[in-house]
Design a protein around this motif. Structure first.
Motif, PDB file in Angstrom:
ATOM      1  N   ALA A   1       1.406   6.376  -6.990  1.00 18.03           N
ATOM      2  CA  ALA A   1       0.394   7.448  -7.198  1.00 18.03           C
ATOM      3  C   ALA A   1       0.726   8.942  -7.226  1.00 18.03           C
ATOM      4  O   ALA A   1       0.571   9.820  -7.871  1.00 18.03           O
ATOM      5  N   ALA A   2       1.637   9.122  -5.871  1.00 19.32           N
ATOM      6  CA  ALA A   2       1.985  10.559  -5.664  1.00 19.32           C
ATOM      7  C   ALA A   2       3.215  10.821  -6.775  1.00 19.32           C
ATOM      8  O   ALA A   2       2.983  12.071  -7.206  1.00 19.32           O
TER       9      ALA A   2
ATOM     10  N   LEU B   1       2.774  10.411   1.803  1.00 20.64           N
ATOM     11  CA  LEU B   1       2.016   9.133   1.687  1.00 20.64           C
ATOM     12  C   LEU B   1       0.891   8.792   2.806  1.00 20.64           C
ATOM     13  O   LEU B   1       0.624   7.933   3.282  1.00 20.64           O
ATOM     14  N   ASP B   2       0.412  10.106   3.050  1.00 17.10           N
ATOM     15  CA  ASP B   2      -0.876  10.069   3.997  1.00 17.10           C
ATOM     16  C   ASP B   2      -0.477   9.455   5.327  1.00 17.10           C
ATOM     17  O   ASP B   2      -1.237   9.019   5.919  1.00 17.10           O
TER      18      ASP B   2
ATOM     19  N   GLN C   1       2.246   1.492  -3.412  1.00 15.51           N
ATOM     20  CA  GLN C   1       1.152   2.167  -4.292  1.00 15.51           C
ATOM     21  C   GLN C   1       0.695   3.567  -4.195  1.00 15.51           C
ATOM     22  O   GLN C   1       0.901   4.354  -5.129  1.00 15.51           O
ATOM     23  N   ARG C   2       1.014   4.146  -2.939  1.00 16.85           N
ATOM     24  CA  ARG C   2       0.640   5.699  -2.421  1.00 16.85           C
ATOM     25  C   ARG C   2       1.943   6.272  -3.287  1.00 16.85           C
ATOM     26  O   ARG C   2       1.911   7.365  -3.550  1.00 16.85           O
TER      27      ARG C   2
ATOM     28  N   ALA D   1       0.795  -1.138  -0.028  1.00 18.80           N
ATOM     29  CA  ALA D   1      -0.106  -0.184  -0.159  1.00 18.80           C
ATOM     30  C   ALA D   1       1.003   1.266  -0.239  1.00 18.80           C
ATOM     31  O   ALA D   1       0.557   2.252  -0.629  1.00 18.80           O
ATOM     32  N   LEU D   2       2.089   1.068   0.796  1.00 18.65           N
ATOM     33  CA  LEU D   2       2.974   2.377   0.768  1.00 18.65           C
ATOM     34  C   LEU D   2       3.440   2.743  -0.646  1.00 18.65           C
ATOM     35  O   LEU D   2       3.460   3.798  -1.086  1.00 18.65           O
TER      36      LEU D   2
ATOM     37  N   PHE E   1       9.844  10.104  -0.658  1.00 18.35           N
ATOM     38  CA  PHE E   1       8.618   9.795   0.145  1.00 18.35           C
ATOM     39  C   PHE E   1       8.800   9.668   1.600  1.00 18.35           C
ATOM     40  O   PHE E   1       9.966   9.330   1.798  1.00 18.35           O
TER      41      PHE E   1
ATOM     42  N   ASP F   1       8.391   0.932  -6.971  1.00 16.97           N
ATOM     43  CA  ASP F   1       7.599   2.356  -7.373  1.00 16.97           C
ATOM     44  C   ASP F   1       7.400   2.499  -8.720  1.00 16.97           C
ATOM     45  O   ASP F   1       6.394   2.882  -9.197  1.00 16.97           O
TER      46      ASP F   1
END
Ligand SMILES: NC(=O)C1=CN([C@@H]2O[C@H](COP(=O)(O)OP(=O)(O)OC[C@H]3O[C@@H](n4cnc5c(N)ncnc54)[C@H](O)[C@@H]3O)[C@@H](O)[C@H]2O)[C@H](O)CC1
Ligand SMILES: [K+]
Length: 496
Positions: A45-46, A215-216, A41-42, A38-39, A191, A73
Motif C-alpha cells: 500500500a505504501a 509501515l506504521d 500489505q502495508r 499485514a506487513l 520498508f 509485495d
C-alpha cells in the motif's frame, strides 16, 4: 560549535544491513504481533501510494514478481492497482504456486480478485506504463543471471519509469554494489528501515529517489538493533561566534604541500581552511611558490620550506597540520611527512601523504585520512574494484589498520571513527569528480579541527559541508564545476 555538531551526528538516521532488517521484520512479527502478511500489505500500500503521488496521470502498471516476499509485495501492489481501476499486467519470474508463506497468500489474494500472471516477459512493455520491480529485495544472495538478468535488462532498456520495491533488484543491500546487474529505478520505496546499500557506492545510479515507508511500526523500533551505519542529515546552523574573540581563538592550520607544478593544490586547501573559519593559516611549500601563493591570497602566511628542520618552527606554531595536496612523493615530501607525523599534532592526510603512508604503514589516533578509492586500495593492498565492491568494509579496515578517523571519498562518502557507526554523507554530485575537490575537503576538515572540533565531527560535518557546497555551486550545471567554485559556497553555508 562542538555541541551543535554532536547533536548533528546523534541525529543521523540509522542504516541497516539486510540481515538486520530481517531481524527488525521478525521483531515486528514475533514481538509486536503484526502478521507478516499485514506487513506485506502495508508495504504494498505504501509503494502504491508513492507511485500514484510520483506519477499521478499514469493508469497502467506492469509488475515483475520474483520468488520471495519482494515478489509478494509486488502482488499486493498489483491487486491494489486493479482495485483502483488501473490496467495491470504481472510477470511472474517464479511459478506463483511455488511461492511460500506471505508471498503465496498475497498472490492468492491477487488471483482470487481476478488477477492473472504471465510467465514470459512481453516483447516490449506497453507505453505510458510504470514498471514495478518486485523481483528481488533483501534476499538477494548471489549475482543475478538467467531469467532475472534478462528481466532486469528488459526493465532498464524499456525507457519506462521504474519504481523499485524495497531495493532495486540486483543491488546488494549491504554494499550498494550491483551483483551482476541491477534495476535502474526513478523511485525506490524501502520498508521499515533504510538499508545502507541505498546510500553508498554506485547506489545513486540505481535507486533514484529513496522513500522510507515505516509501515506504521513504532519509531523506536530502530533502537532495537544498533545499526552499523548512519546517514547524515541536512547541515545544522552553527551558533554565532562570541563577540570577544580574536584570530588566535580559532586555531592555526599549517598546510604542507605544493611541490613543483602543484602549488594550486596547496593554495586551494589553505584557502578552504580559512574559508571555514580557521583563525590563521600557514602554508609550507616549495620556496619557488611562496611569493606567487602569497600574492594570490594575501591572508595566507606562505613559507618556502626545503627541509624538515625549516618546517620545525612552523609546526611549533600550528594547532592542526594538513599534509598532502600537491605534495608528491619525493625525498622532500617524505621528510616533511615524517616531521609532520612526528610532531604529534592533529593531522589531516590526503593525496600523496596517503601514498607515503601506504609505503610504511603506521597508526595514529589523532589523524584523519581522506583517501579516494584508488588511494584506499593502495593503503589496504587491494584493487579499486574491491574497495568499491565493499566500501563499508573498506572504511572499517582503513580505520582499524591506521587508527584515527578514516574518510572514504566517492558517491556516498563514508566516515568511520574508532567507535560508533560509519557516517554516510549523501551530499555532492558528479560535477565534483574534478581535480582539486579533494584539496578543498582537506582544508575544510583541517579548518574545522583548528576551531576545536574533534577529528570525527570535523570529518563528518566537513564532508557534508563540502558536498553541499558542491551542490550549491552545481546549480549552474555539473559540467565545468571547479574546485575553487566551492570556496565562496563554504562561507555561505556556514553562515546560514
Ligand atoms: N523486512 C521488511 O521490512 C519487509 C520485507 N518485505 C519484503 O520482503 C523482502 C525480502 O523477502 P525475501 O523472501 O527474504 O527475499 P527476496 O524477496 O529478496 O527474494 C529472495 C528469493 O530470491 C532468490 N534469489 C536470491 N538471489 C537471487 C538471484 N540473484 N537470482 C535469482 N533468485 C535469487 C532467493 O533464493 C529467494 O528465493 C524485502 O526485500 C521486502 O520487499 C515485506 O514484504 C515487507 C516488510
Ligand atoms: K526490488
Amino acid at each position: 560549535m562542538q555541541a551543535t555538531l554532536a547533536a548533528y551526528l546523534a541525529a543521523s538516521i540509522p542504516l541497516y544491513r539486510a540481515e538486520q532488517v530481517r531481524r527488525l521484520d521478525r521483531y515486528a512479527i514475533d514481538t509486536l504481533g503484526i502478521a507478516g502478511l499485514a506487513l506485506m500489505q502495508r508495504a504494498g500500500a505504501a509503494a502504491f501510494g508513492a507511485l500514484r503521488e510520483r506519477w499521478p496521470e499514469v493508469r497502467s502498471l506492469c509488475v515483475l514478481c520474483g520468488a520471495g516476499n519482494n515478489g509478494g509485495d509486488g502482488y499486493v501492489v498489483a491487486r491494489l492497482a486493479r482495485q483502483a481501476g488501473f490496467r495491470v499486467s504481472v510477470y511472474a519470474l517464479a511459478a506463483p504456486e511455488r511461492l511460500k508463506g506471505d508471498a503465496l497468500s498475497a498472490y492468492r489474494l491477487y488471483r482470487d480478485d481476478g488477477g492473472v500472471a504471465a510467465s514470459a516477459l512481453p516483447e516490449r512493455f506497453e507505453p505510458d506504463t510504470v514498471l514495478v520491480d518486485g523481483l528481488l529485495g533483501t534476499g538477494l544472495d548471489r549475482p543475478v543471471e538467467g531469467a532475472y538478468a534478462q528481466a532486469i535488462a528488459a526493465i532498464n532498456e524499456s525507457g519506462r519509469p521504474v519504481l523499485a520495491l524495497d531495493i532495486p533488484s540486483g543491488l546488494c543491500a549491504d554494499s550498494g554494489a550491483p551483483l551482476g546487474r541491477a534495476v535502474r529505478a526513478q523511485l525506490t520505496v524501502t520498508f521499515i528501515a533504510l538499508k545502507r546499500g541505498l546510500y553508498s557506492g554506485s547506489a545513486a545510479d540505481y535507486c533514484g529517489a529513496v522513500q522510507l515507508a515505516g509501515l506504521d511500526l513504532p519509531a523506536g523500533i530502530n533502537a532495537v538493533i544498533p545499526a552499523g551505519a548512519a546517514l547524515l542529515g541536512e547541515l545544522p546552523s552553527l551558533p554565532a561566534r562570541r563577540r570577544c574573540v580574536h584570530k588566535g581563538s580559532h586555531g592555526h592550520v599549517l598546510l604542507i604541500g605544493g611541490d613543483r607544478g602543484y602549488s594550486g593544490a596547496a593554495r586551494m586547501a589553505a584557502e578552504a581552511a580559512a574559508r571555514v573559519g580557521a583563525g590563521l593559516v600557514s602554508v609550507a611549500t616549495r620556496a619557488a611558490h611562496a611569493a606567487v601563493l602569497n600574492l594570490g591570497r594575501p591572508e595566507l602566511m606562505v613559507h618556502g620550506v626545503e627541509s624538515a628542520e625549516q618546517l620545525m618552527p612552523l609546526l611549533a606554531k600550528a594547532s592542526v597540520v594538513a599534509i598532502g595536496p600537491g605534495l608528491g612523493q619525493t625525498v622532500w615530501a617524505k621528510a616533511l611527512f615524517d616531521a609532520a607525523v612526528a610532531s604529534g599534532l592533529p593531522l589531516v592526510a590526503d593525496a600523496d601523504a596517503l601514498n607515503l603512508l601506504a609505503a610504511g604503514r603506521r597508526r595514529c589516533d589523532h589523524w584523519v585520512l581522506t583517501p579516494h578509492p584508488g588511494e584506499a586500495a593502495r593503503l589496504l593492498g587491494k584493487t579499486g574494484v574491491e574497495i568499491q565492491a565493499d566500501r563499508y568494509g573498506a572504511v572499517a579496515a582503513l580505520q582499524s589498520v591506521y587508527g584515527g578517523v578514516a574518510l572514504l571519498k566517492g558517491a556516498g562518502t563514508l566516515i568511520q571513527g574508532e567507535q560508533g557507526p560509519a557516517y554516510v554523507s549523501r551530499a555532492g554530485n558528479p560535477g565534483m569528480a574534478s581535480g582539486g575537490m579533494g584539496d578543498v575537503l582537506t582544508g575544510v576538515i583541517a579548518g574545522l579541527m583548528a576551531q576545536g572540533l574533534a577529528p570525527l565531527a570535523a570529518a563528518a560535518y566537513g564532508a557534508a559541508l563540502h558536498g553541499s557546497a558542491g551542490d550549491l555551486a552545481a546549480e549552474m550545471g555539473e559540467r565545468g564545476l571547479l574546485a575553487a567554485d566551492l570556496l565562496p559556497r563554504l562561507r555561505e553555508l556556514l553562515n546560514r
